[in-house]
Write an enzyme that holds these catalytic residues in place. Structure first.
Site, short mmCIF file in Angstrom:
data_model
loop_
_atom_site.label_atom_id
_atom_site.label_comp_id
_atom_site.label_asym_id
_atom_site.label_seq_id
_atom_site.Cartn_x
_atom_site.Cartn_y
_atom_site.Cartn_z
N HIS A 47 35.56 -4.66 70.60
CA HIS A 47 36.35 -4.29 71.77
C HIS A 47 35.90 -5.00 73.04
CE1 HIS A 47 38.78 -1.37 69.73
NE2 HIS A 47 37.74 -0.67 69.33
N ARG A 72 28.16 -5.58 67.03
CA ARG A 72 29.27 -4.94 66.33
C ARG A 72 30.30 -6.02 66.09
NH1 ARG A 72 32.81 0.32 68.13
NH2 ARG A 72 33.40 -1.00 69.90
N GLU A 151 34.35 6.65 61.42
CA GLU A 151 35.17 7.03 62.58
C GLU A 151 36.56 7.51 62.18
OE1 GLU A 151 35.28 3.49 65.02
OE2 GLU A 151 35.26 2.19 63.28
N ASP A 177 36.99 7.28 68.46
CA ASP A 177 37.94 7.05 67.37
C ASP A 177 37.95 8.24 66.42
OD1 ASP A 177 39.32 4.58 67.71
OD2 ASP A 177 37.45 3.53 67.38
#
Length: 256
Positions: A47, A72, A151, A177
């Site tokens: 993200h 990530r 998630e 999430d």
């Protein structure tokens, strides 16, 4: 300075590992945060706006501060996990691991045989660990941590099976999430009662498996709560949120 040679052991040492979370594209941001009292630095390619090249440049900057780096990766981009491990990161977080097959594919890219299928090319890791190739090959699987993100309802339902996959060292919880999934898409509430119940369940299952539990916290105060719960690693806020908070505090002070 080499990256921490026993990062997995540090995660189980008793006190929680508190990490910075970086998504801004300038690698110097991660390098600056590594010089603060964080125990490690995570770079978010899912993200965040940081890309592979910038994150790669940040790895030695973080290592120069004596800190481990983690990434990530984008959803399903397991090949980049191998490349980051080659560069010397100490951990990889893979989002949306919702099936056993997802977990197996992720582990295959992050662990050398016989556990996985990671191929040889550890140019940066050899430099940062200062190990000879043969020694690195023998130790690498135990020097790095592979986090499967939990998630979704699907992942929660099979968390024991995910943890049982060879090469999966632990799970990383994404509370926002998870809250969306648990509410059927109705809300984002990472501290809601249903999420808290799910966190307690996931943490208990991870500890029963003898593996590592990590999680994202939106603030330092929330990080303290999650640390008290018993999570081994807690990522705090983000570089962008810290920048905005610092600007707000400075302006508030300046204006009285």
């Amino acid at each position: 300075m080499p990256t921490h040679p026993s990062f997995p052991e540090r995660l189980k040492a008793g006190s929680p590992v508190l990490t910075a979370w970086c998504g801004m594209p300038d690698p110097s941001v991660a390098g600056l945060l590594a010089q603060e009292a964080f125990d490690a630095v995570v770079m978010d390619l899912q993200h965040g706006s940081i890309d592979f090249a910038a994150a790669l440049q940040a790895v030695p900057l973080i290592a120069a501060a004596g800190k481990p780096s983690l990434v990530r990766i984008p959803v399903g981009d397991f090949a980049s996990a191998s490349r980051f491990l080659d560069a010397g990161v100490s951990g990889v977080i893979a989002p949306m691991i919702n099936t056993i097959e997802d977990a197996k594919r992720f582990a295959a890219f992050t662990k050398f045989p016989p556990v996985g299928e990671r191929s040889w090319g550890a140019y940066g890791a050899l430099s940062l660990t200062r190990l000879e190739p043969g020694a690195y090959l023998q130790q690498a699987n135990d020097l790095t941590v592979s986090f499967a993100m939990v998630e979704t309802r699907e992942a929660l339902a099979i968390i024991d099976d995910i943890l049982a996959v060879p090469g999966i060292d632990g799970v990383f919880i994404g509370p926002s999430d998870l809250s969306i999934a648990l509410s059927g898409g109705k809300s984002v509430n990472p501290t809601g009662a249903e999420v808290e119940k799910a966190l307690d369940h996931a943490l208990a299952r991870v500890k029963a498996a003898g593996k590592v539990a990590a999680i994202y916290a939106v603030s330092g105060a929330r990080a303290a709560q999650l640390s008290a719960k018993g999570f081994h690693m807690v990522s705090i806020g983000s570089d962008l949120s810290m920048l905005m908070a610092g600007a707000h505090a400075a302006l508030t002070a300046a204006r009285g």
